[in-house]
Write an enzyme that holds these catalytic residues in place. Structure first.
Site, PDB file in Angstrom:
ATOM      1  N   ARG A  98     -20.895 -50.436  -2.269  1.00 24.17           N
ATOM      2  CA  ARG A  98     -19.650 -49.925  -1.667  1.00 24.17           C
ATOM      3  C   ARG A  98     -18.541 -50.969  -1.600  1.00 24.17           C
ATOM      4  O   ARG A  98     -17.606 -50.864  -0.820  1.00 24.17           O
ATOM      5  CB  ARG A  98     -19.893 -49.388  -0.256  1.00 24.17           C
ATOM      6  CG  ARG A  98     -20.869 -48.232  -0.221  1.00 24.17           C
ATOM      7  CD  ARG A  98     -20.734 -47.476   1.088  1.00 24.17           C
ATOM      8  NE  ARG A  98     -21.865 -46.589   1.239  1.00 24.17           N
ATOM      9  CZ  ARG A  98     -23.002 -46.962   1.829  1.00 24.17           C
ATOM     10  NH1 ARG A  98     -23.134 -48.169   2.328  1.00 24.17           N
ATOM     11  NH2 ARG A  98     -23.998 -46.113   1.913  1.00 24.17           N
ATOM     12  N   GLU A 115       2.045 -45.920  -6.053  1.00 24.42           N
ATOM     13  CA  GLU A 115       2.820 -45.229  -7.079  1.00 24.42           C
ATOM     14  C   GLU A 115       3.502 -43.950  -6.622  1.00 24.42           C
ATOM     15  O   GLU A 115       3.245 -42.870  -7.134  1.00 24.42           O
ATOM     16  CB  GLU A 115       1.942 -44.970  -8.317  1.00 24.42           C
ATOM     17  CG  GLU A 115       2.784 -44.695  -9.542  1.00 24.42           C
ATOM     18  CD  GLU A 115       2.099 -45.051 -10.849  1.00 24.42           C
ATOM     19  OE1 GLU A 115       0.980 -45.578 -10.825  1.00 24.42           O
ATOM     20  OE2 GLU A 115       2.726 -44.814 -11.885  1.00 24.42           O
TER      21      GLU A 115
END
Ligand SMILES: NC(=O)c1ccc[n+]([C@@H]2O[C@H](COP(=O)([O-])OP(=O)(O)OC[C@H]3O[C@@H](n4cnc5c(N)ncnc54)[C@H](O)[C@@H]3O)[C@@H](O)[C@H]2O)c1
Ligand SMILES: [Zn+2]
Length: 339
Positions: free
Chosen positions: A108, A224
């Protein structure tokens, strides 16, 4: 050596510019680190890797796939890599993408850093935290946004970089100049490969400047939603061409930038498309392609930057100032047919 630290939304990245590879030992513990690299980089710089645990992959974009990721994870388990292990990607963009991705999913998430060895990885791929792999023909389809802990720049790697890879790097450098930095654009006009390949300081300064341009853009828009899209200048048409023809990324976006400059002239009165094409040609990059307009437009329609009936297209207002404009697909189609 020059150390700069940049903060992103939930992490900090240390940049070590004009550094030597040996500095790596001071940044991360050798015995708790694993280097991921490719055969080209490993064979050309074998001495540097002495003492480090290494996973050496086959070079090439075709290996930037899940099967490679699975194989690397298998090796990490065998090497007993744990949560305290740091992965270091030493290579071009393929290696930095794979390393960042593996490090983000292994247990993880474990720490990672980069030593970019291609010009493109130095000024582009290693920066911004996007790490991903390809799925079939779909590039960077699967991945994650997670920042590396450090990026170390050792210009000595560029000694062995093939000329066509210099061209790929310069295409992105010219892109940065066109959208963000008119002064650097002029310096590139006055420079040449010869200047940057023979002067260590010249290339080191240029790389640093470009790394920071990308860093600043990303920092303001890590996920973005706005300004980061400027980095797609030349990439909309470029990607469509790259998909259809056997073109390197640099050459494809070079053609994309040349056409985007012409579209900028038509749509928003950009007055200097000739300077853009002139600079691209100066660095041996193409500005024209005799392509199948219909086929390329079909691919372009699938672009991630499309929003229903409009496409977000990066245009130039002037040299050094890129802007994102939404162009109706119908109008874009007409313009591409007229190119
Ligand atoms: N994550 C991002 O934000 C981002 C941005 C741009 C590009 N990318 C990705 O980066 C990849 C392209 O990067 P690239 O052009 O570095 O490709 P690459 O990693 O394939 O490297 C290009 C070639 O140069 C060789 N090479 C690298 N450094 C060398 C050196 N110092 N000496 C000799 N040979 C060397 C490599 O083995 C390879 O053959 C693509 O997969 C692209 O999707 C990612
Ligand atoms: Zn690119």
């Amino acid at each position: 050596m020059k150390k700069l630290t940049y903060k992103f939304s939930n992490s900090t990245v240390n940049y070590y510019f004009a550094a030597g590879f040996s500095l790596l030992k001071k940044i991360t513990e050798e015995k708790n680190s694993i280097i991921i690299t490719d055969e080209n980089v490993y064979n050309a710089h074998e001495k540097k890797f002495k003492g480090w645990s290494c996973i050496v992959l086959k070079p090439g974009e075709e290996y930037k796939v899940q099967a490679t990721v699975d194989a690397v994870i298998g090796q990490l388990i065998e090497m007993e890599a744990g949560r305290q292990t740091t992965l270091i990607g030493v290579g071009g963009g393929v290696i930095t993408d794979i390393t960042g991705y593996v490090a983000s999913v292994y247990m993880r998430g474990i720490p990672f850093g980069f030593v970019p060895t291609s010009l493109l990885a130095m000024v582009d791929a290693s920066i911004g935290g996007k790490n991903g792999i390809d799925v079939g023909v779909l590039k960077n389809m699967v991945g994650i946004i997670r920042q590396p802990g450090f990026i170390l720049y050792d210009m000595d790697f560029l000694r062995t970089l093939p000329q066509n890879e210099w061209e790929n790097g310069f295409a992105e450098i010219i892109k940065h100049a066109a959208i963000k930095d008119a002064a650097m654009f002029r310096e590139l006009e006055a420079g040449s490969y010869k200047k940057f390949q023979s002067g260590k300081k010249a290339i080191s300064d240029l790389v640093q400047r470009n790394a920071l341009i990308k860093t600043n853009v990303v920092q303001q828009d890590e996920f973005e939603k706005g300004d980061r899209r400027l980095l797609n200048f030349g990439h909309t048409l470029g990607h469509a061409l790259e998909n259809q023809y056997e073109l390197s990324h640099g050459r494809a976006i070079s053609i994309g930038m040349a056409y985007a400059s012409v579209i900028s002239q038509k749509l928003i009165g950009f007055s200097k498309p000739g300077r853009v094409t002139g600079l691209l040609l100066k660095y041996d990059l193409p500005t024209f392609a005799d392509f199948d307009k219909r086929k390329v437009f079909e691919v372009l329609k699938m672009d991630k930057k499309r929003e229903r009936k409009e496409m977000n297209y990066v245009l130039l207002e002037k040299i050094g100032k890129g802007v994102v404009k939404s162009i109706p697909m119908k109008e874009l189609e007409k313009m591409i047919y007229e190119l």
